[in-house]
Design a protein around this motif. Sequence first.
Motif, PDB file in Angstrom:
ATOM      1  N   GLU A  54      37.533  28.530  41.864  1.00  0.00           N
ATOM      2  CA  GLU A  54      38.553  29.380  41.009  1.00  0.00           C
ATOM      3  C   GLU A  54      38.533  30.833  41.957  1.00  0.00           C
ATOM      4  OE1 GLU A  54      39.280  31.321  36.719  1.00  0.00           O
ATOM      5  OE2 GLU A  54      37.721  29.621  37.244  1.00  0.00           O
ATOM      6  N   PRO A  55      39.771  31.565  42.148  1.00  0.00           N
ATOM      7  CA  PRO A  55      39.827  32.608  42.517  1.00  0.00           C
ATOM      8  C   PRO A  55      39.164  33.716  41.698  1.00  0.00           C
ATOM      9  CG  PRO A  55      42.142  32.092  41.851  1.00  0.00           C
ATOM     10  CD  PRO A  55      41.085  30.812  41.587  1.00  0.00           C
ATOM     11  N   GLU A  56      38.846  34.763  42.711  1.00  0.00           N
ATOM     12  CA  GLU A  56      38.131  35.713  41.553  1.00  0.00           C
ATOM     13  C   GLU A  56      39.338  36.750  41.129  1.00  0.00           C
ATOM     14  OE1 GLU A  56      35.185  38.219  40.115  1.00  0.00           O
ATOM     15  OE2 GLU A  56      34.984  36.425  41.354  1.00  0.00           O
ATOM     16  N   ASP A  57      39.197  36.694  39.500  1.00  0.00           N
ATOM     17  CA  ASP A  57      40.223  37.563  38.872  1.00  0.00           C
ATOM     18  C   ASP A  57      39.683  38.624  38.284  1.00  0.00           C
ATOM     19  OD1 ASP A  57      42.211  38.255  37.260  1.00  0.00           O
ATOM     20  OD2 ASP A  57      42.443  36.674  36.130  1.00  0.00           O
ATOM     21  N   THR A  58      39.692  39.835  38.586  1.00  0.00           N
ATOM     22  CA  THR A  58      39.117  41.152  38.224  1.00  0.00           C
ATOM     23  C   THR A  58      39.673  41.376  36.658  1.00  0.00           C
ATOM     24  OG1 THR A  58      40.958  42.467  39.343  1.00  0.00           O
ATOM     25  CG2 THR A  58      38.912  42.042  40.543  1.00  0.00           C
ATOM     26  N   HIS A  59      40.710  41.052  36.368  1.00  0.00           N
ATOM     27  CA  HIS A  59      41.104  41.443  35.127  1.00  0.00           C
ATOM     28  C   HIS A  59      41.011  40.293  34.034  1.00  0.00           C
ATOM     29  CE1 HIS A  59      43.406  44.568  36.764  1.00  0.00           C
ATOM     30  NE2 HIS A  59      44.063  43.771  37.644  1.00  0.00           N
ATOM     31  N   ARG A  60      40.058  39.362  34.270  1.00  0.00           N
ATOM     32  CA  ARG A  60      39.736  38.308  33.248  1.00  0.00           C
ATOM     33  C   ARG A  60      39.013  38.708  31.952  1.00  0.00           C
ATOM     34  NH1 ARG A  60      37.476  32.498  35.335  1.00  0.00           N
ATOM     35  NH2 ARG A  60      37.272  31.379  33.169  1.00  0.00           N
TER      36      ARG A  60
END
Length: 70
Positions: A54-60
């Motif tokens: 899974e790509p890194e999502d900073t707004h998760r």
Amino acid sequence: MNALILASEAASNGMDPHTFAVLVGGGIFAALMVLLLITVSYTNVGNRHDAKPEPEDTHRQFKTHTPHSH
């Protein structure tokens, strides 16, 4: 015996036995069709795409922590 049958038919105010049989049979048929569709929907499970990281999502909102060794 005929009088007993006529009396029971006159006293009963329920639905026609044929109508009741169609409703019960139709209900059983509908339930089995739903189960069939659920079963058929599982035949596609093996055709899924390969798992990718899974790509890194900073707004998760709920962050998953990377495992680290102690």
